[in-house]
Design an enzyme around this catalytic site. Structure first.
Site, mmCIF file in Angstrom:
data_model
loop_
_atom_site.group_PDB
_atom_site.id
_atom_site.type_symbol
_atom_site.label_atom_id
_atom_site.label_comp_id
_atom_site.label_asym_id
_atom_site.label_seq_id
_atom_site.Cartn_x
_atom_site.Cartn_y
_atom_site.Cartn_z
ATOM 1 N N GLY A 237 0.771 -1.240 0.000
ATOM 2 C CA GLY A 237 0.000 0.000 0.000
ATOM 3 C C GLY A 237 0.797 1.282 0.000
ATOM 4 O O GLY A 237 0.204 2.354 -0.184
ATOM 5 N N PRO A 276 4.472 -5.265 -0.820
ATOM 6 C CA PRO A 276 4.411 -4.091 -1.704
ATOM 7 C C PRO A 276 4.281 -4.474 -3.170
ATOM 8 O O PRO A 276 4.815 -5.499 -3.604
ATOM 9 C CB PRO A 276 5.770 -3.419 -1.467
ATOM 10 C CG PRO A 276 6.681 -4.558 -1.146
ATOM 11 C CD PRO A 276 5.852 -5.572 -0.398
ATOM 12 N N CYS A 343 -14.117 3.015 -28.031
ATOM 13 C CA CYS A 343 -15.407 3.688 -28.178
ATOM 14 C C CYS A 343 -16.082 3.942 -26.839
ATOM 15 O O CYS A 343 -17.130 3.356 -26.525
ATOM 16 C CB CYS A 343 -16.292 2.885 -29.115
ATOM 17 S SG CYS A 343 -15.539 2.774 -30.731
ATOM 18 N N GLU A 344 -15.452 4.743 -26.025
ATOM 19 C CA GLU A 344 -15.988 5.169 -24.728
ATOM 20 C C GLU A 344 -15.448 6.575 -24.481
ATOM 21 O O GLU A 344 -14.263 6.816 -24.726
ATOM 22 C CB GLU A 344 -15.449 4.293 -23.584
ATOM 23 C CG GLU A 344 -15.687 2.830 -23.714
ATOM 24 C CD GLU A 344 -16.801 2.322 -22.821
ATOM 25 O OE1 GLU A 344 -17.346 3.101 -22.010
ATOM 26 O OE2 GLU A 344 -17.120 1.136 -22.947
#
Ligand code: LLP
Length: 391
Positions: A237, A276, A343-344
Site C-alpha cells: 500500500g 508491496p 469507443c468510450e
C-alpha cells in the site's frame, strides 16, 4: 525519466527510449530491470529484516518476477493463475503468500497440495472451507488471519480495503469464532500469522499507525491461545508520487513508513512480512504509444493515440494522473486531451494537458505505468494487447 539531448531516457542507467521504436508495431510497455532492483534494494534497506513478498498483481511479467526473485523477494498472490505464474518464474511454494477473498475449493486444494508458505484467510467460511479440505487431504495449512481494523487511509475509494464496508479481511469482533474454528480443525490448521492490508496508494500514515496498534493487541491475545503464531504481515500500500514536480518527497515517505512500522511492531518480537506492489514497479515502467491523429474541434485539440483504456485503465477507472512526455522534445507547447481509439468517452489518458507540441507519428511515453498497467489490460474492442519489453 529525463531528457538528454532532447531525447527521453529512463532509469538509473539512463536508457534511451527512442531506440525501442525502430520496428514499432503496436504500443509497448517498457520495464527497466535495473530500476526495479534499485527500488527493491532501497525498500529492503529501509525495512531492515522484513521479508518482502512482492504483490504480483501489480505486474506479473515473467522477467520482472524472475528479477525480483533474484533480488530476494517472495510473492504475494491472489489466484491459482498467479501461483502458476510465480512458480514458472522461479519462485517456490515456500516463497508464496496467498491472499484474496474468493479462493475456490479447487484453488485451495491446489495450494494445499503445493504446501504454500502462508494462506491469508479473509472470512470465517473460508477458514472453515480450508479446514475441511486440509482435513480430507491429511494436510496442515499455514494460516494467517487477515483482519480488517476499520481504518480510513484516505485513498481513492476503489482501492481502500481496510474499512468496515469493504469486502476484505475480517472484523475484530469475529475473533472468538475464528479461534473456535481454528481449534475445531487443530490438526489441519496451524495459525502462523496475523495480516492486514488497508489499501493502496497510501501517502499519509496516521490511520496505518492506528491500525498497527489495534492489530498488535489482537496479536498479543491470539498468541496466548496459539503458541504457533509467529508472523505479522503488514500488507502493501505504500504510495508513490505521480506528479513529477514533487518526486523528491518519495524518499522521506519511505523512511517515515518504515520508521512507523518498525517502531510499532518491534515489541512483538516476531517475523515481519510486507506485500508491496506499486512502490517497487510503478516508476520502472512506461507505456510507449504513437500519435495517430491530431484532431481539432471548436472546444479541444485531441491527440488520438494507438493505446487507450484497454492498455492502461488507471486514468479512466480512478481518474489517476500520469505524466506524459514525447520521446522527442520540441520547443513549442500545446494543450491537449490525450485519448485512445476505444469507443468510450472515458477512454482518455489526460485532459487539458500542456505538452511540447505533438504531431502525427510522434511517440509519447506515459510514465509510471510499471504497476497496474499491463496486468489490468484487456482486449476490449478487439484491440491487441501491448507488447512488453524488459531492458
Ligand atoms: N496486498 C494485498 C492483499 C493487496 O490487495 C494489494 C493490492 C497489495 C498487497 C499491494 O498493494 P500496493 O503496494 O501495490 O499498493 N489497481 C489499483 C491498485 C489496486 C491494489 C489492489 N491490491 C491501481 O491501479 O491503483
Amino acid at each position: 525519466m529525463e531528457y538528454i539531448n532532447n531525447e527521453l531516457h529512463i532509469g538509473p542507467n539512463k536508457k534511451n527510449l527512442k531506440s525501442l521504436t525502430a520496428n514499432y508495431m503496436r504500443p509497448i510497455y517498457v520495464y527497466d530491470l535495473d530500476f526495479i532492483r534499485m527500488r527493491f534494494k532501497a525498500m529492503a534497506a529501509a525495512l531492515q529484516n522484513v521479508r518482502i513478498f512482492y504483490a504480483m498483481k501489480a505486474n506479473s511479467n515473467p522477467e520482472v518476477l524472475a528479477c525480483l526473485k533474484e533480488c530476494g523477494a517472495g510473492a504475494d498472490v491472489v489466484s491459482l493463475g498467479e501461483i502458476k505464474r510465480a512458480l514458472e518464474s522461479g519462485f517456490t511454494p515456500a516463497d508464496i503468500v496467498y491472499s484474496g477473498v474468493g479462493k475456490t475449493r479447487h484453488e485451495i486444494t491446489e495450494a494445499l497440495k503445493l504446501e504454500i508458505y502462508q494462506i491469508n484467510v479473509e472470512s470465517l467460511p473460508e477458514l472453515e472451507r480450508i479446514g475441511e479440505i486440509a482435513k480430507a487431504m491429511g494436510k496442515k495449512a499455514s494460516i494467517a488471519l487477515r483482519l480488517n481494523p476499520d481504518i480510513d487511509i484516505k485513498t481513492h475509494p476503489y482501492i481502500a480495503t481496510g474499512l468496515r464496508d469493504n469486502k476484505f479481511g475480517m472484523e475484530l469482533s469475529l475473533i472468538p469464532e475464528l479461534i473456535a474454528c481454528l481449534k475445531k480443525y487443530a490438526s489441519s490448521l496451524e495459525l502462523v500469522g496475523v495480516s492486514l492490508h488497508l489499501g493502496s496508494q497510501m501517502l499519509e500514515f496516521d490511520g496505518y499507525q492506528e491500525a498497527l496498534e489495534r492489530l498488535k493487541n489482537v496479536y498479543h491475545s491470539l498468541k496466548q491461545e496459539f503458541s504457533t503464531l509467529r508472523r505479522f504481515d503488514f500488507g502493501g500500500g505504500l504510495g508513490i508520487i505521480y506528479e513529477r514536480s514533487e518526486l523528491d518527497k518519495e524518499q522521506s515517505l519511505l523512511q517515515e513508513y518504515a520508521k512507523i512500522t518498525l517502531n510499532s511492531l518491534k515489541e512483538l518480537n516476531c517475523e515481519l512480512q510486507s506485500e508491496p506492489g506499486r512502490w517497487l514497479l510503478a516508476h520502472a515502467g512506461v507505456l510507449i504509444t504513437q500519435v495517430q491523429y491530431v484532431k481539432k474541434t471548436s472546444e479541444k485539440t485531441f491527440v488520438i493515440v494507438d493505446s487507450g483504456m484497454n492498455h492502461l485503465v488507471r486514468p479512466s477507472l480512478y481518474e489517476a494522473y500520469h505524466t506524459i512526455l514525447p520521446l522527442d522534445k520540441k520547443s513549442h507547447e500545446g494543450v491537449y486531451d490525450i485519448v485512445g481509439p476505444i469507443c468510450e468517452s472515458s477512454d482518455f489518458f489526460a485532459k487539458d494537458r500542456k505538452l511540447p507540441e505533438v504531431k502525427e507519428g510522434d511517440f509519447l511515453a506515459i510514465a509510471d505505468a510499471g504497476a497496474y498497467g499491463y496486468s489490468m489490460a484487456s482486449t476490449y474492442n478487439q484491440q491487441e494487447l501491448p507488447l512488453e519489453i524488459c531492458i
